[in-house]
Scaffold this motif. Sequence first.
Motif, short mmCIF file in Angstrom:
data_model
loop_
_atom_site.label_atom_id
_atom_site.label_comp_id
_atom_site.label_asym_id
_atom_site.label_seq_id
_atom_site.Cartn_x
_atom_site.Cartn_y
_atom_site.Cartn_z
N ASP A 116 46.09 35.90 44.06
CA ASP A 116 47.05 35.82 45.11
C ASP A 116 46.67 36.97 46.47
N PRO A 117 46.69 36.75 47.55
CA PRO A 117 46.42 37.57 48.74
C PRO A 117 47.18 39.10 48.50
N GLN A 118 48.55 38.85 48.26
CA GLN A 118 49.42 39.94 48.15
C GLN A 118 49.61 40.47 46.51
N GLY A 119 49.93 39.53 45.62
CA GLY A 119 50.29 39.78 44.53
C GLY A 119 49.06 40.63 43.72
N ASP A 120 47.95 40.16 43.96
CA ASP A 120 46.94 40.71 43.35
C ASP A 120 45.88 41.70 44.24
N ARG A 121 46.31 42.20 45.06
CA ARG A 121 45.97 43.22 46.06
C ARG A 121 45.37 44.38 45.14
N SER A 122 46.17 45.06 44.53
CA SER A 122 45.81 46.23 43.70
C SER A 122 44.97 46.03 42.58
N PHE A 123 45.17 44.64 42.07
CA PHE A 123 44.05 44.27 41.03
C PHE A 123 42.72 44.24 41.65
N LEU A 124 42.60 43.54 42.93
CA LEU A 124 41.25 43.51 43.39
C LEU A 124 40.70 45.01 43.93
N ALA A 125 41.53 45.72 44.48
CA ALA A 125 41.23 47.08 44.67
C ALA A 125 40.42 47.91 43.41
N ASP A 126 41.51 47.72 42.25
CA ASP A 126 40.84 48.27 40.94
C ASP A 126 39.37 47.82 40.66
N LEU A 127 39.39 46.34 40.79
CA LEU A 127 38.41 45.60 40.24
C LEU A 127 36.98 46.10 41.26
N LEU A 128 37.16 46.16 42.60
CA LEU A 128 36.06 46.84 43.17
C LEU A 128 35.79 47.98 42.99
N GLU A 129 36.78 48.80 42.53
CA GLU A 129 36.30 50.25 42.24
C GLU A 129 35.64 50.30 40.86
N VAL A 130 35.85 49.85 39.73
CA VAL A 130 35.49 49.60 38.37
C VAL A 130 34.13 49.10 38.53
N TYR A 131 33.99 48.00 39.23
CA TYR A 131 32.72 47.54 39.20
C TYR A 131 31.51 47.82 40.30
N GLY A 132 32.17 48.85 41.13
CA GLY A 132 31.25 49.64 42.06
C GLY A 132 30.72 48.66 43.22
N ILE A 133 31.84 47.94 43.74
CA ILE A 133 31.18 46.56 44.60
C ILE A 133 31.80 47.43 45.83
N ASP A 134 30.91 47.23 47.04
CA ASP A 134 31.11 48.06 48.24
C ASP A 134 31.47 46.94 49.28
N ILE A 135 32.90 46.63 49.30
CA ILE A 135 33.34 45.72 50.25
C ILE A 135 34.63 46.34 50.66
N THR A 136 34.76 45.93 51.99
CA THR A 136 36.14 46.28 52.43
C THR A 136 37.27 45.15 52.35
N LEU A 137 38.26 45.81 51.83
CA LEU A 137 39.42 44.62 51.55
C LEU A 137 40.35 44.55 52.73
N VAL A 138 40.48 43.63 53.13
CA VAL A 138 41.17 43.38 54.55
C VAL A 138 42.26 42.25 54.26
N ILE A 139 43.20 42.59 53.73
CA ILE A 139 44.52 41.66 53.40
C ILE A 139 45.70 42.32 54.16
N ASP A 140 46.19 41.37 54.89
CA ASP A 140 47.65 41.93 55.74
C ASP A 140 48.60 42.08 54.70
N ASN A 141 49.19 43.47 54.97
CA ASN A 141 50.40 43.37 54.31
C ASN A 141 51.67 42.70 54.69
N LEU A 142 52.38 41.79 54.39
CA LEU A 142 53.28 41.01 54.95
C LEU A 142 54.70 41.64 54.63
N CYS A 143 55.62 41.58 55.46
CA CYS A 143 56.76 42.34 55.46
C CYS A 143 57.92 41.24 54.56
N CYS A 144 57.45 40.13 54.56
CA CYS A 144 58.38 39.20 53.68
C CYS A 144 57.47 38.09 53.31
N PRO A 145 57.88 37.22 51.93
CA PRO A 145 57.01 36.25 51.51
C PRO A 145 56.61 35.35 52.25
#
Length: 485
Positions: free
Chosen positions: A456-485
């Motif tokens: 989920d682009p919004q619901g899994d944003r923090s999961f992806l950020a943690d995953l990139l950090e834990v596994y040392g993957i150098d990627i820029t995470l660009v997912i727009d924060n939506l103000c509403c669903p």
Amino acid sequence: MVEQSDRAPLLDWEEIPPPDPNQAAPPPQPPTAAGTGWSSPAEDTATPATLSPTDNKAVTAVVPSGDGSPGRPRTTDPSGHRRDHPDRNVLFPVLSVRDQWEEKDQIVAVFVVTFDTRSGNMVEWCLPHDINLDGVEFKSMASGSHRITNDFIYFRKGCYFGLACFANMPVESELERGARMKSVGILSPSYTLLYRYMHFLENQVRHQLQCPGQYSPLEAFYEDKKAVLPPTGNGLVTACPTWSVTNINRCMHPEMKITHPAGCMSQFIQFFGEHIMVLWKFALLRKRLLIFSPPPVGVVCYRVYCLCCLANVSLPGIGVSVPELRPFFYINIADITALETELSYVACTTEKIFEEKKELYDVYIDNQNVKTHRSYLQPLLRVNAADKEKYRKLTEQRQMLMYSQEVDGDCTSNEEDLFILFFMELNNRIFQTLSEVAGSADPTLTTEHVRAMGLDPQGDRSFLADLLEVYGIDITLVIDNLCCP
């Protein structure tokens, strides 16, 4: 007066099925990696099918090469008759008989633990006599076991793994306060071997309750099965291996070939429901996961196994820099010092005091309640739309498998394989996408990439950020924060 020997009839301690006379001999297989208990990744001719968590297609599970016949393990009793064991002794049907029993025996200790009304838990007897069993008296007889009649426990002792069977028998004795409690157990460098001896240990603990002090069967067992270990070792504890899809059918979930109930994994997923996806994320992030449950603890040890199975990745090079998800199985307060230095583990306990020791764990699982005191992990506790869709796909594939088994009589696959392959393929897809993005000219992870991974682009944003950090993957995470669903 004739002196009565303490030698009880020797039980068949290996749960090895007899060869099928109607079955062709299997081709020679490469040897098991020494000291690990699972097969080395040599050439394999089996062709596994891919179970996709995103495709609405019928599932075809792996079909083993060779004789890969399903069936229950059988034991031959002294009279030569075969005994079928109950469902919890069913082994993995995708393994051929030769593959199931190719590991070498490496039993380093056998022991009897008793509860003494004056001294508490204590090691009553052991072989070899000079082995260090400090703490085993508490690991093999879980706190609160006096309230149940029998149990079995997997645990870790230093660089060894143990299996103990516990039993509680009422007695007419004021000295024993009306109850006699004992455990009979073994230690091995690898927990892949322990399941073989469950039935033997269950019989021996009953024998010890009825005839205390008669150790001849255990002595004979140790002499027959004792390990010949190298004079030196690195002391490392065996953890879940990284599987390759090319040899997955022959060593399907080899890290936990324990005696387990048929449907162990399906019961685990049904127990947690959609929240299995929450646990999957924590396992993939290599967090410290602690399960609390009152006795019996045997079924909870199976949940430790199931949690480890959720984090498997078969892509080469993935996860080499992250902590291994170590299965500790049952732990008690004597393990606190060891846990303080662990970066990643899965364990279970019957001691409620662990809930207060928040520095020892990241995620606490009490019954079906999954919680974390770490604020940055709080968003992962919510089941999002993508999680619900993945769970729906998983349930759908299970139903198709059951239909195939019922209508077509398909006995080449089972639910355990389906679930494990489902999560492995899901993990592979995520890391394959991340690897491709990281190696591209524009290493930016977009919303389209996230959806392609089944997240989920919004619901899994923090999961992806943690995953990139834990596994040392150098990627820029660009997912727009939506103000509403």
